[in-house]
Design an enzyme around this catalytic site. Structure first.
Site, PDB file in Angstrom:
ATOM      1  N   ARG A 165      57.007  -1.582  46.562  1.00  0.00           N
ATOM      2  CA  ARG A 165      58.045  -1.971  47.514  1.00  0.00           C
ATOM      3  C   ARG A 165      59.265  -1.669  46.769  1.00  0.00           C
ATOM      4  O   ARG A 165      59.620  -2.386  45.800  1.00  0.00           O
ATOM      5  CB  ARG A 165      57.560  -3.088  47.839  1.00  0.00           C
ATOM      6  CG  ARG A 165      58.811  -3.864  48.409  1.00  0.00           C
ATOM      7  CD  ARG A 165      58.489  -5.201  49.323  1.00  0.00           C
ATOM      8  NE  ARG A 165      57.599  -5.006  50.508  1.00  0.00           N
ATOM      9  CZ  ARG A 165      57.456  -6.039  51.555  1.00  0.00           C
ATOM     10  NH1 ARG A 165      58.036  -7.005  51.478  1.00  0.00           N
ATOM     11  NH2 ARG A 165      56.575  -5.477  52.443  1.00  0.00           N
TER      12      ARG A 165
ATOM     13  N   HIS B  45      57.637   1.821  56.370  1.00  0.00           N
ATOM     14  CA  HIS B  45      56.618   0.901  56.119  1.00  0.00           C
ATOM     15  C   HIS B  45      55.385   1.276  56.805  1.00  0.00           C
ATOM     16  O   HIS B  45      54.894   0.786  57.708  1.00  0.00           O
ATOM     17  CB  HIS B  45      57.036  -0.675  56.874  1.00  0.00           C
ATOM     18  CG  HIS B  45      56.504  -1.862  56.054  1.00  0.00           C
ATOM     19  ND1 HIS B  45      55.471  -1.767  55.264  1.00  0.00           N
ATOM     20  CD2 HIS B  45      56.615  -3.070  56.394  1.00  0.00           C
ATOM     21  CE1 HIS B  45      55.270  -3.009  55.009  1.00  0.00           C
ATOM     22  NE2 HIS B  45      55.824  -3.966  55.899  1.00  0.00           N
TER      23      HIS B  45
ATOM     24  N   GLN C 225      52.150  -1.209  57.434  1.00  0.00           N
ATOM     25  CA  GLN C 225      52.356  -2.080  58.356  1.00  0.00           C
ATOM     26  C   GLN C 225      52.096  -1.464  59.742  1.00  0.00           C
ATOM     27  O   GLN C 225      51.429  -2.122  60.660  1.00  0.00           O
ATOM     28  CB  GLN C 225      53.783  -2.678  58.634  1.00  0.00           C
ATOM     29  CG  GLN C 225      54.212  -3.552  59.689  1.00  0.00           C
ATOM     30  CD  GLN C 225      53.563  -5.046  59.470  1.00  0.00           C
ATOM     31  OE1 GLN C 225      53.618  -5.467  58.185  1.00  0.00           O
ATOM     32  NE2 GLN C 225      52.688  -5.200  60.383  1.00  0.00           N
TER      33      GLN C 225
ATOM     34  N   ASP D  14      61.443  -6.789  65.026  1.00  0.00           N
ATOM     35  CA  ASP D  14      61.397  -7.071  63.805  1.00  0.00           C
ATOM     36  C   ASP D  14      62.940  -7.652  63.134  1.00  0.00           C
ATOM     37  O   ASP D  14      63.513  -7.622  64.463  1.00  0.00           O
ATOM     38  CB  ASP D  14      61.262  -5.995  62.848  1.00  0.00           C
ATOM     39  CG  ASP D  14      61.232  -6.204  61.307  1.00  0.00           C
ATOM     40  OD1 ASP D  14      60.902  -7.418  60.821  1.00  0.00           O
ATOM     41  OD2 ASP D  14      61.442  -4.896  60.488  1.00  0.00           O
TER      42      ASP D  14
ATOM     43  N   CYS E 256      56.156  -7.677  62.431  1.00  0.00           N
ATOM     44  CA  CYS E 256      55.295  -7.717  61.218  1.00  0.00           C
ATOM     45  C   CYS E 256      55.530  -9.106  60.205  1.00  0.00           C
ATOM     46  O   CYS E 256      54.664  -8.953  59.372  1.00  0.00           O
ATOM     47  CB  CYS E 256      55.960  -6.513  60.486  1.00  0.00           C
ATOM     48  SG  CYS E 256      57.782  -6.449  60.027  1.00  0.00           S
TER      49      CYS E 256
ATOM     50  N   ARG F 255      46.669  -6.183  58.316  1.00  0.00           N
ATOM     51  CA  ARG F 255      46.915  -5.723  57.186  1.00  0.00           C
ATOM     52  C   ARG F 255      45.744  -5.484  55.785  1.00  0.00           C
ATOM     53  O   ARG F 255      45.646  -4.467  55.293  1.00  0.00           O
ATOM     54  CB  ARG F 255      48.205  -6.363  56.249  1.00  0.00           C
ATOM     55  CG  ARG F 255      49.260  -6.456  57.122  1.00  0.00           C
ATOM     56  CD  ARG F 255      50.302  -5.235  57.102  1.00  0.00           C
ATOM     57  NE  ARG F 255      50.580  -4.675  55.811  1.00  0.00           N
ATOM     58  CZ  ARG F 255      51.756  -5.056  55.294  1.00  0.00           C
ATOM     59  NH1 ARG F 255      52.362  -5.746  55.620  1.00  0.00           N
ATOM     60  NH2 ARG F 255      51.959  -4.398  54.142  1.00  0.00           N
TER      61      ARG F 255
END
Ligand code: CP
Ligand code: NVA
Length: 309
Positions: A104, A131, A134, A226, A267, A295
């Site tokens: 990340r 991402h 996700q 988001d 998310c 996930r």
């Protein structure tokens, strides 16, 4: 050749569908026969975190443990990276010890460098641009609730960020209709939209970018949002709040235009009362906890695909 997943552009549509299918069967299997398996016996995942994480960190580590492997958490401040060792040399070094890297990072260029200079597979656990893990979880969740993906109408409301970019790539590959509504100046990147438009045309689906959130949610099966302030954008908090709030909030007024049985995805982490109200996030349309759980399952499928024998 090593298999890197830096965005959903690195997976073909048939590979995405196969991953979702495998994730579903793993979800079922782990519920019924317990948590331990030997799929990744002895395999080690190195996890580099330049930014905080709850879901990505825990779900990847749990996935590795439940599959019989191991995960090492490499926080940025513990690595020599924080003292100026280059990403290139870090990639070369980590490749000598572990089987795969999940990272990340702030700057997507760093994950591209990790990919280029490591000899082992690299998965993007979130960068400023993408991402992918996700969105695989989002797609699995949509399929669970709607029993199909092709032809589904998905609306993304808010910031044209990393989540939005990979949604565009993933949905267009699978023939989903996607409408993105952002304030002017916060649209997803042109080159991502261009790729997604080409995929949409090929798959006979539609793609719309609009600054009008109502236009985006008309007849939506799925509404996604988001945070308006992604990690790294904290200094823009005041200016962004003025631009995004309240027009780009998912709330009772906005959802009136969606289909009656739409589902809501986020998310997480969410800023309740900002991009979404608590009534929506805790309400009957919300599928956020299935989304968060998924996930774990999609990442297991991904880890087995890349690391399994
Ligand atoms: N959705 C997500 O990636 O959550 P974390 O930032 O907690 O990992
Ligand atoms: N867009 C958000 C996603 C967090 C999981 C961010 O980058 O902070």
């Amino acid at each position: 050749m090593k298999e890197d997943i830096l965005s959903l552009q690195d997976l073909r549509s048939d590979q995405i569908l196969a991953l979702l299918d495998h994730a579903s069967s793993l979800k079922n299997q782990f519920t019924t026969v317990g948590a331990n398996s030997k799929y990744l016996n002895g395999k080690i995942l190195g996890m580099i975190f330049q930014k905080p994480s709850t879901r990505t960190r825990i779900s990847f580590e749990t996935a590795m443990l439940q599959l019989g492997g191991h995960a090492i958490n490499l926080s940025f401040s513990d690595l020599q990276l924080s003292r100026g060792e280059s990403v290139e040399d870090t990639a070369r070094t980590i490749s000598l010890y572990v089987d795969m890297i999940m990272a990340r990072v702030y700057d997507h260029k760093d994950i591209e460098k990790l990919s280029e200079y490591s000899t082992i597979p690299v998965i993007n656990g979130l960068s400023d641009l993408f991402h992918p893990c996700q969105i695989l979880a989002d797609l699995l969740t949509i399929h669970e609730y709607k029993k199909k993906l092709k032809g589904i109408n998905l609306a993304f409301i808010g910031d044209g960020n990393n989540v939005c970019n990979d949604l565009l790539l993933g949905c267009s590959k699978l023939g989903m209709n996607i409408r993105v509504s952002t304030p002017i100046g916060f649209e997803p990147m042109d080159w991502v939209v261009d790729i997604a438009r080409t995929s949409s045309r090929k798959n006979e689906s539609t793609l719309l970018i609009t600054s009008d959130p109502t236009e985006a949610v008309i007849d939506a099966d799925v509404i996604v949002t988001d945070t308006h302030i992604s990690i790294g954008k904290e200094t823009e908090l005041d200016s962004r709040e003025k631009i995004f709030f309240p027009k780009y909030q998912v709330n009772d007024d906005l959802i009136k235009y969606a289909k009656k049985d739409f589902i809501f995805l986020h998310c997480l982490p969410a800023k309740r009362g900002k991009e979404v109200t608590s009534q929506i996030i805790d309400g009957p349309h919300s599928a956020i906890w299935s989304e968060a759980e998924n996930r774990l399952h999609v990442q297991k499928a991904l880890l087995i695909k890349i690391l399994g024998d």
